[in-house]
Design a protein around this motif. Structure first.
Motif, PDB file in Angstrom:
ATOM      1  N   VAL A 220      -3.552   8.460   3.712  1.00 29.81           N
ATOM      2  CA  VAL A 220      -4.273   7.730   2.693  1.00 29.81           C
ATOM      3  C   VAL A 220      -3.637   6.387   2.792  1.00 29.81           C
ATOM      4  N   ILE A 221      -2.327   6.150   2.724  1.00 32.46           N
ATOM      5  CA  ILE A 221      -1.713   4.957   2.274  1.00 32.46           C
ATOM      6  C   ILE A 221      -2.098   4.013   3.556  1.00 32.46           C
TER       7      ILE A 221
ATOM      8  N   ASP B 111     -19.532   0.517  -0.934  1.00 33.50           N
ATOM      9  CA  ASP B 111     -19.447   1.899  -0.999  1.00 33.50           C
ATOM     10  C   ASP B 111     -18.405   2.656  -0.168  1.00 33.50           C
ATOM     11  N   ALA B 112     -18.278   2.051   1.018  1.00 34.34           N
ATOM     12  CA  ALA B 112     -17.095   2.537   2.087  1.00 34.34           C
ATOM     13  C   ALA B 112     -15.846   2.263   1.439  1.00 34.34           C
ATOM     14  N   SER B 113     -15.621   1.229   0.673  1.00 30.70           N
ATOM     15  CA  SER B 113     -14.118   0.882   0.137  1.00 30.70           C
ATOM     16  C   SER B 113     -13.933   1.796  -0.893  1.00 30.70           C
ATOM     17  N   ALA B 114     -15.088   2.228  -1.703  1.00 32.34           N
ATOM     18  CA  ALA B 114     -15.208   3.198  -2.877  1.00 32.34           C
ATOM     19  C   ALA B 114     -14.439   4.322  -2.464  1.00 32.34           C
ATOM     20  N   ILE B 115     -14.976   5.055  -1.244  1.00 38.25           N
ATOM     21  CA  ILE B 115     -14.366   6.276  -0.927  1.00 38.25           C
ATOM     22  C   ILE B 115     -12.971   6.248  -0.562  1.00 38.25           C
ATOM     23  N   VAL B 116     -12.458   5.071   0.198  1.00 39.66           N
ATOM     24  CA  VAL B 116     -11.043   5.035   0.326  1.00 39.66           C
ATOM     25  C   VAL B 116     -10.275   4.725  -0.839  1.00 39.66           C
ATOM     26  N   ASN B 117     -10.649   4.101  -1.876  1.00 43.41           N
ATOM     27  CA  ASN B 117     -10.065   3.807  -3.163  1.00 43.41           C
ATOM     28  C   ASN B 117      -9.640   5.279  -4.171  1.00 43.41           C
ATOM     29  N   LYS B 118     -10.754   5.573  -3.959  1.00 45.36           N
ATOM     30  CA  LYS B 118     -10.644   7.179  -4.741  1.00 45.36           C
ATOM     31  C   LYS B 118      -9.737   8.296  -4.155  1.00 45.36           C
ATOM     32  N   ARG B 119      -9.750   8.071  -2.827  1.00 39.90           N
ATOM     33  CA  ARG B 119      -8.662   9.038  -2.130  1.00 39.90           C
ATOM     34  C   ARG B 119      -7.415   8.368  -2.376  1.00 39.90           C
TER      35      ARG B 119
ATOM     36  N   GLN C 264      -6.348   6.948  -5.114  1.00 40.16           N
ATOM     37  CA  GLN C 264      -6.119   7.351  -6.430  1.00 40.16           C
ATOM     38  C   GLN C 264      -5.820   8.692  -6.821  1.00 40.16           C
ATOM     39  N   ALA C 265      -6.663   9.588  -5.868  1.00 40.74           N
ATOM     40  CA  ALA C 265      -6.426  10.822  -6.110  1.00 40.74           C
ATOM     41  C   ALA C 265      -5.249  11.435  -5.365  1.00 40.74           C
ATOM     42  N   PHE C 266      -4.664  10.667  -4.160  1.00 39.61           N
ATOM     43  CA  PHE C 266      -3.377  10.954  -3.545  1.00 39.61           C
ATOM     44  C   PHE C 266      -2.392  10.759  -4.539  1.00 39.61           C
ATOM     45  N   PHE C 267      -2.313   9.479  -5.384  1.00 41.66           N
ATOM     46  CA  PHE C 267      -1.272   9.322  -6.285  1.00 41.66           C
ATOM     47  C   PHE C 267      -1.353  10.107  -7.547  1.00 41.66           C
TER      48      PHE C 267
END
Length: 612
Positions: A240-241, A274-282, A284-287
């Motif tokens: 994720v990072i 939209d593609a960026s939002a998926i990565v950002n949500k993952r 955020q969820a990881f942390f």
């Protein structure tokens, strides 16, 4: 973080060579994701290194330039060096205290390696600071250069009469802007917003061939579509990072690419967003998940701290007690190792709290064992001194005075505390042999008096009469008590005339056996039960247990020597005469009784050993 794109309409422009979304707020770019390094992690990273190894490594690092120096590596080496130095100071301080010095007077010896360590870390720090300053200066220079470009672009956009003539210079400036390098992150958003606005104003004024502008839009669209594809692939990246960092790089490239045709501008931007939002949500969820794990580990580590802090090791008075607490401390340490990190702000604090309690426990334990060793050593010296005094008296022929002195030494012996088990039996045997040697000599010198034997005979006859005087009407408890007292008194009476010996003993034994049967006296079992109760009552006091053990060992040695004497004398008897048979039976009975007493003593000694 929400990603936004803003643009101004472009009319009558033929070519757009730079970004149209320049007013977009740049996402926060994380240069480094900090990996927490605690005291525990440092120990694992550097556990094979010595101080010399650390100094050698720092020497090599200090010769590098600032860009090559790893902050995490230097931090790990610093923490490991301090951990080693702390352990050395603890040993040095303990040695200082062991010599009897006051703790307040302790002053650590200077360590040349520590001074060199400070010099090297200062050199490295200065190099790193210089490198950072150079980067900041370079970014500020880049900022000034880009601001100058924006200023010139703004002036060119205002010169409406010469826009077409200025177009080559415009392209040069946009290329210079892209290659000028990084600027301070705090200025990035405003810088790109102003740059985009200047470019848009120039394009609004530009009157060139529409085919050229459409070509530029097409080229920018192809580049942005590639970026959209790469951003969509990041959704499948396991790390994720890594995915988040790669996304920041894509956003940097997006800002550098010029605008696309107005009718598809919003569509292509939404795909990228939209593609960026998926990565950002993952990300955020990881942390959030990591924070949840850290909270759970914090609760568990706090519980372990409270568990060891609740242990009472201030009042432990026995080896068994320390062994039990040691098992609990080691179990807590194993439980601690199984847990991951807590949050960064409390992890080191919790470890320091846990380590402080463990260190305090082992320091108390070491202090107790040292005190016990010192006490045992002092007691051994006292007992050796008593042995030497007894050995100096054993050849004396002043029977009364010497006997009194030896009895006094025996009393003193009982007041001396225990010694280590490996010395206990030997020193007691030495003392006992000296005392027995004298009393055996005195016994031989005074045992032939007929008058004493007659007096002893009279006492034993009186004991037999007292035994026969016990009737069925006598209460059982009173009868048992009287029998034991008379038997103890019998053992204290000396020899009787030889010709009366068998007769008086058989009469005595018959009277005792008859009373044992009549009142169902189980002396051995009752005695052992009472002894067990007594030992259980003093099981927490090692001094009492050691003294009782020494008393039993002395009795055991005495009985064993007595049995050995009978066994040696047995070979000298002749069984051809009636008197010889009688004496032989008497000796065999005595030997059997002594063997039973030895077995009972062994059982009692084993019971005490199980409590130590």
């Amino acid at each position: 973080m929400e990603l936004r794109e803003q643009s101004q309409p472009v009319e009558n422009t033929a070519e757009d060579l730079t970004l149209n979304e320049g007013a977009m707020e740049a996402p926060v770019k994380e240069e480094n994701i900090e990996i927490e390094i605690t005291g525990e992690a440092v120990t694992d990273l550097g556990k094979a290194m010595t101080k010399d190894d650390i100094i050698a490594t720092l020497e090599a690092i200090s010769e590098k330039n600032g860009a090559e120096i790893s902050r995490d590596e230097v931090s790990s080496l610093r923490q490991h060096f301090h951990a080693i130095r702390k352990s050395e100071l603890a040993v040095e301080k303990q040695a200082f205290l062991d010599k009897g010095n006051e703790e307040a007077a302790f002053a650590p010896l200077p360590d040349p390696l520590e001074e060199r360590f400070q010099q090297l870390t200062e050199i490295i720090k200065e190099k790193k600071a210089k490198h950072i300053a150079e980067i900041e200066a370079e970014r500020k220079a880049n900022l000034e250069k880009k601001l100058a470009i924006i200023d010139e672009l703004g002036k060119m956009a205002e010169d409406t009469d010469n826009v077409n003539r200025l177009f080559p210079r415009f392209r040069e400036l946009t290329q210079e802007f892209k290659t000028a390098g990084d600027v301070p992150p705090t200025d990035m958003t405003d810088l790109y917003r102003n740059y985009s606005a200047a470019v848009e104003r120039f394009y609004d004024q530009l009157k060139i061939n529409k085919d050229l502008r459409d070509y530029d839009f097409k080229k920018n669209l192809e580049q942005k579509q590639l970026l959209v594809g790469e951003a969509e692939k990041l959704a499948g990246e396991e790390d994720v990072i890594t995915a988040f960092r790669r996304l920041q790089e894509l956003h940097d490239k997006w800002r550098e690419i010029g605008p696309v045709a107005k009718e598809i501008r919003e569509e292509i931007w939404n795909k990228f967003k939209d593609a960026s939002a998926i990565v950002n949500k993952r990300y955020q969820a990881f942390f959030e998940e990591r924070k949840a794990r850290e909270r759970e580990n914090e609760e568990k580590k706090t519980a372990i701290c409270e568990r060891v802090e609740a242990l009472d090791f201030e009042n432990v008075k026995s080896y068994a007690g320390w062994d039990q607490l040691t098992k609990e401390i080691l179990t807590a340490q194993e439980d601690w190792k199984k847990l991951g990190f807590a949050s960064k702000k409390v992890n080191n604090l919790l470890f320091a709290r846990f380590r402080e309690t463990c260190d305090k426990f082992f320091a108390k334990k070491a202090e107790y064992f040292k005190t016990m060793r010192d006490n045992h050593a002092a007691n051994l010296e006292k007992k050796i001194a008593l042995c030497e005094q007894a050995e100096a008296l054993k050849e004396s022929s002043d029977w009364k005075k010497t006997a009194d002195e030896l009895v006094e030494l025996q009393k003193q012996w009982k007041t001396v505390g225990p010694v280590e088990k490996k010395h206990s039996d030997a020193v007691w045997k030495r003392f006992q042999e000296a005392c027995d040697y004298f009393f055996d000599r005195r016994k031989k010198a005074t045992s032939g008096t007929r008058k004493t034997e007659q007096a002893n005979l009279k006492q034993k006859q009186e004991i037999i009469s007292a035994l026969k005087a016990i009737t069925d009407e006598t209460p059982r408890d009173e009868a048992v008590k009287t029998v034991k007292e008379l038997m103890a008194k019998w053992q204290q009476v000396g020899h009787v005339p030889f010709k009366e010996k068998d007769k008086v003993y058989d009469t005595y034994r018959a009277a005792v056996n008859e009373l044992y049967d009549r009142f169902d006296i189980k002396e051995a079992r009752a005695s052992m039960a009472n002894f067990t109760d007594s030992i259980n009552e003093i099981s927490g006091d090692e001094n009492k247990l050691y003294r009782e053990r020494e008393r039993l060992v002395r009795n055991f040695e005495q009985k064993r020597n007595e049995l050995k004497t009978y066994e040696n004398n047995l070979g000298f008897f002749s069984v051809k005469s009636k008197s010889g048979n009688t004496l032989l039976r008497d000796m065999e009975r005595k030997m059997q009784r002594i063997k039973e007493e030895i077995a009972t003593l062994e059982e009692k000694i084993k019971l005490i050993d199980s409590k130590l």
